[in-house]
Design a protein around this motif. Sequence first.
Motif, PDB file in Angstrom:
ATOM      1  N   ALA A 194      20.967  10.522 106.114  1.00 40.68           N
ATOM      2  CA  ALA A 194      21.012  10.461 107.379  1.00 40.68           C
ATOM      3  C   ALA A 194      19.957  11.629 107.007  1.00 40.68           C
ATOM      4  CB  ALA A 194      22.119  10.964 107.859  1.00 40.68           C
ATOM      5  N   THR A 195      19.352  13.038 106.264  1.00 45.45           N
ATOM      6  CA  THR A 195      19.024  13.827 106.211  1.00 45.45           C
ATOM      7  C   THR A 195      17.774  13.590 105.866  1.00 45.45           C
ATOM      8  OG1 THR A 195      20.760  15.457 106.046  1.00 45.45           O
ATOM      9  CG2 THR A 195      18.580  16.090 105.045  1.00 45.45           C
ATOM     10  N   GLU A 196      17.541  12.989 105.058  1.00 45.78           N
ATOM     11  CA  GLU A 196      16.212  12.083 104.550  1.00 45.78           C
ATOM     12  C   GLU A 196      14.865  12.592 105.598  1.00 45.78           C
ATOM     13  OE1 GLU A 196      12.537   9.927 103.440  1.00 45.78           O
ATOM     14  OE2 GLU A 196      13.979   9.561 104.575  1.00 45.78           O
ATOM     15  N   PRO A 197      15.199  12.035 106.760  1.00 50.95           N
ATOM     16  CA  PRO A 197      13.543  11.641 107.472  1.00 50.95           C
ATOM     17  C   PRO A 197      13.482  13.424 107.517  1.00 50.95           C
ATOM     18  CG  PRO A 197      15.152  10.346 108.235  1.00 50.95           C
ATOM     19  CD  PRO A 197      16.104  10.795 107.082  1.00 50.95           C
ATOM     20  N   GLU A 198      14.472  13.809 107.483  1.00 53.01           N
ATOM     21  CA  GLU A 198      14.694  15.730 108.456  1.00 53.01           C
ATOM     22  C   GLU A 198      13.895  16.363 107.075  1.00 53.01           C
ATOM     23  OE1 GLU A 198      14.121  16.039 111.165  1.00 53.01           O
ATOM     24  OE2 GLU A 198      15.152  14.625 112.447  1.00 53.01           O
ATOM     25  N   VAL A 199      13.646  15.639 105.638  1.00 52.97           N
ATOM     26  CA  VAL A 199      12.739  16.122 104.624  1.00 52.97           C
ATOM     27  C   VAL A 199      11.433  15.884 104.823  1.00 52.97           C
ATOM     28  CG1 VAL A 199      12.958  16.294 102.002  1.00 52.97           C
ATOM     29  CG2 VAL A 199      15.127  16.384 103.631  1.00 52.97           C
ATOM     30  N   VAL A 200      11.541  15.049 105.220  1.00 47.95           N
ATOM     31  CA  VAL A 200       9.938  14.385 105.183  1.00 47.95           C
ATOM     32  C   VAL A 200       8.977  15.236 106.060  1.00 47.95           C
ATOM     33  CG1 VAL A 200       8.785  12.140 106.044  1.00 47.95           C
ATOM     34  CG2 VAL A 200      10.315  12.020 105.092  1.00 47.95           C
ATOM     35  N   LYS A 201       9.399  15.604 107.730  1.00 48.68           N
ATOM     36  CA  LYS A 201       9.837  16.738 108.468  1.00 48.68           C
ATOM     37  C   LYS A 201       8.843  17.724 107.603  1.00 48.68           C
ATOM     38  CE  LYS A 201      11.132  13.764 112.558  1.00 48.68           C
ATOM     39  NZ  LYS A 201      11.744  14.296 113.403  1.00 48.68           N
ATOM     40  N   ALA A 202       9.581  18.291 107.166  1.00 50.93           N
ATOM     41  CA  ALA A 202       9.904  19.894 107.419  1.00 50.93           C
ATOM     42  C   ALA A 202       9.035  20.148 105.378  1.00 50.93           C
ATOM     43  CB  ALA A 202      11.408  20.067 106.763  1.00 50.93           C
ATOM     44  N   GLN A 203       8.876  18.830 104.260  1.00 53.45           N
ATOM     45  CA  GLN A 203       8.305  18.974 103.054  1.00 53.45           C
ATOM     46  C   GLN A 203       8.424  20.422 102.746  1.00 53.45           C
ATOM     47  OE1 GLN A 203       3.886  18.708 104.293  1.00 53.45           O
ATOM     48  NE2 GLN A 203       4.403  16.322 104.874  1.00 53.45           N
ATOM     49  N   ILE A 204      10.064  20.038 102.337  1.00 55.67           N
ATOM     50  CA  ILE A 204      10.462  21.181 101.587  1.00 55.67           C
ATOM     51  C   ILE A 204      10.882  20.724 100.416  1.00 55.67           C
ATOM     52  CG2 ILE A 204      12.178  23.220 101.696  1.00 55.67           C
ATOM     53  CD1 ILE A 204      12.249  23.320 104.311  1.00 55.67           C
ATOM     54  N   PRO A 205      11.117  20.793  98.773  1.00 52.28           N
ATOM     55  CA  PRO A 205      10.989  20.409  97.792  1.00 52.28           C
ATOM     56  C   PRO A 205      12.869  20.528  97.960  1.00 52.28           C
ATOM     57  CG  PRO A 205      10.149  22.128  97.844  1.00 52.28           C
ATOM     58  CD  PRO A 205      10.373  22.040  98.945  1.00 52.28           C
ATOM     59  N   GLY A 206      13.775  19.744  97.467  1.00 53.32           N
ATOM     60  CA  GLY A 206      14.799  19.581  97.281  1.00 53.32           C
ATOM     61  C   GLY A 206      15.942  18.608  95.447  1.00 53.32           C
ATOM     62  N   MET A 207      16.745  19.638  95.613  1.00 56.08           N
ATOM     63  CA  MET A 207      17.200  18.642  94.744  1.00 56.08           C
ATOM     64  C   MET A 207      19.087  17.745  95.888  1.00 56.08           C
ATOM     65  SD  MET A 207      17.314  20.727  91.427  1.00 56.08           S
ATOM     66  CE  MET A 207      15.736  21.233  90.688  1.00 56.08           C
ATOM     67  N   TYR A 208      19.064  17.001  94.774  1.00 57.35           N
ATOM     68  CA  TYR A 208      20.593  16.317  95.446  1.00 57.35           C
ATOM     69  C   TYR A 208      21.473  15.847  94.282  1.00 57.35           C
ATOM     70  CZ  TYR A 208      18.137  11.269  95.509  1.00 57.35           C
ATOM     71  OH  TYR A 208      17.502  10.563  94.634  1.00 57.35           O
ATOM     72  N   ALA A 209      22.416  15.492  94.893  1.00 58.05           N
ATOM     73  CA  ALA A 209      23.488  14.583  92.897  1.00 58.05           C
ATOM     74  C   ALA A 209      24.309  13.324  93.735  1.00 58.05           C
ATOM     75  CB  ALA A 209      24.519  15.252  92.733  1.00 58.05           C
ATOM     76  N   GLY A 210      23.776  12.763  94.988  1.00 55.44           N
ATOM     77  CA  GLY A 210      24.637  11.489  95.699  1.00 55.44           C
ATOM     78  C   GLY A 210      23.399  10.652  95.032  1.00 55.44           C
ATOM     79  N   GLY A 211      24.333   9.545  94.131  1.00 54.28           N
ATOM     80  CA  GLY A 211      24.044   8.679  93.073  1.00 54.28           C
ATOM     81  C   GLY A 211      23.263   7.504  93.489  1.00 54.28           C
ATOM     82  N   GLY A 212      23.393   7.479  95.319  1.00 54.77           N
ATOM     83  CA  GLY A 212      22.992   5.592  95.948  1.00 54.77           C
ATOM     84  C   GLY A 212      21.766   5.489  95.473  1.00 54.77           C
ATOM     85  N   ASP A 213      21.246   4.452  94.619  1.00 56.43           N
ATOM     86  CA  ASP A 213      19.902   3.754  94.770  1.00 56.43           C
ATOM     87  C   ASP A 213      19.063   3.428  96.012  1.00 56.43           C
ATOM     88  OD1 ASP A 213      21.061   3.453  92.016  1.00 56.43           O
ATOM     89  OD2 ASP A 213      20.424   0.902  91.936  1.00 56.43           O
ATOM     90  N   ALA A 214      19.913   4.138  97.011  1.00 56.89           N
ATOM     91  CA  ALA A 214      18.624   4.096  98.317  1.00 56.89           C
ATOM     92  C   ALA A 214      18.326   4.876  98.608  1.00 56.89           C
ATOM     93  CB  ALA A 214      19.967   3.355  99.695  1.00 56.89           C
ATOM     94  N   MET A 215      18.350   5.851  98.075  1.00 55.16           N
ATOM     95  CA  MET A 215      17.661   7.371  98.589  1.00 55.16           C
ATOM     96  C   MET A 215      16.222   7.211  97.250  1.00 55.16           C
ATOM     97  SD  MET A 215      18.959   9.653  99.691  1.00 55.16           S
ATOM     98  CE  MET A 215      18.274  10.717  99.004  1.00 55.16           C
ATOM     99  N   HIS A 216      16.388   7.215  96.611  1.00 54.89           N
ATOM    100  CA  HIS A 216      15.407   6.901  95.581  1.00 54.89           C
ATOM    101  C   HIS A 216      14.267   5.741  95.721  1.00 54.89           C
ATOM    102  CE1 HIS A 216      17.545   4.808  92.043  1.00 54.89           C
ATOM    103  NE2 HIS A 216      16.031   3.436  92.737  1.00 54.89           N
TER     104      HIS A 216
END
Length: 386
Positions: free
Chosen positions: A118-140
Motif C-alpha cells: 500500500a505504501t510503495e507508490p508513495e515511496v516512488v513519489k518521494a524517492q526516499i530509500p528504505g528497508m523493509y522486512a515483509g516477505g511477499g514476492d509481490a514487493m520485489h
Amino acid sequence: MGKKRTMTRRTVLAGLAAGAGVTIYAPRLSAQAGEIAVGAMVPITGPFNVSGQQYHFSLQMAQDEINAKGGVAGKKLKIVFEDVKDSNSVAVNAYLKVVRDLNPPFVFLSSYTTQNLATEPEVVKAQIPGMYAGGGDAMHAKKNPWLFRIRPYDGLQALALARHATEGLGKKKIGILYVQNDFGQPGALAAEKIVKAAGAAVVGLEAYAFTDNDMSAQLQKLKNAGADCLIAISYGKDGALILKLAKEMALNLPIVISSGVMVPAARNLIAPDELAGIYGVMDAHLGPERGAAVADYVKRFKDRFKIDPDPFGSCYYDGAMILKQVLDKVGPDRAKIRDALKAVKGYEGVTNTFTTDADGNMVHSLAVFSIKPGTRDPVFLRTIGA
C-alpha cells in the motif's frame, strides 16, 4: 493585509522560538542540532505487534549503540517511530506524515507485506530509500529501486519448507495448508512446484481466511487424502491455532510451518506437547554457535528488554548498522544512499549475510529448526539457501 500580518507574525514567532530552543520546523532545526533523522514505520500496537515489538526494540537498541559510538556522518542518529497498527491506510498516512514532517534521507518500512504494498507508490513519489522486512514476492516484483528487503523473501521460505518436507524428512505425500491472501497463496503455489520437482506428490492444497477460528475441516481433508506430512503457511496466531487443532485431532503428522509461528511471541501461545513433531523455518539462527558477536547481541538485547531477540525483528538492527556504514560513507544524500545500498555485498550481520541482488533482496537463506521435546525451545538443524 490580514495575510501579510499573519506571515509576519509567524516569522517573528519562529525567530523567538528558535532563540528559546523550541523546535517548530523539525527538519531544519534537527540538522542544526547535529542530528540526522530517519523514519520507522512500526506495528507497535494491534495484532501485528507480535513481530512489531521486536522490530521496535531492535531499532531502539541500534540507535543508542550507534550514538554511543559517535553517531552517523558526525551527527546523532534520530529514529522517529510511527505506529502503523494493522492497517494499510494507517501505514500510508504514517509514511506521508514522516515524509512531510521530517523530509528524511531514509525510512524503515513495515514488517508486513500488505502495508508495504500500500505504501510503495508513495515511496516512488518521494524517492526516499528504505528497508523493509515483509516477505511477499509481490514487493520485489515492483522493482522499486528505492526499496531493499532485509529478510528472506517468501519464495525462498517456500523453497525451505518444501525442501525440508521432502529432502529433510523424506516425505512423499505432502498436504499444504495456507492463509488465503497475498502472503499465503503465492507461497503455497511455490511450495507445490518445489515439492513436485523433488519427486514427491502434493495430495491437496487447502486455504483458510485469516479471520477463521477453525481449520479442522481443512486439516482432516488433507489427512484423508493420504498426506504423510503437512506444510503450513501462516502467521503467528493462526499458525498457533493450526498446531493446537492438529494436536486435538490427533493427526500425528509432521508439520513444517512458516517463520511467523517460530518466533518466541508465537511459540509462547503453544503448549510444548502441541509442538511435538513440528519443524519450522526462521530467518536466521541466533545461537551462540554463530559466534561471539551473535552471542553478545543476544545477551545485550535480553539484558535490556528481558526477552530473547528473534531474527524477524533483529534484521532491523542489522539494517540500522548497514545504514550507519552507508551514511558514514556518503552522508544523507538520498540517491547516494540508494546506490550504496545497491552495492552491499557480504555484510556480516547478527541475523544473516547481506548481499543486494537486482531486485533489492539482501538475504538469501533461512534456518530450519525442530523443537526440543517437552519444551518450546527451537533446535537448529540446517540452513537452506537459494
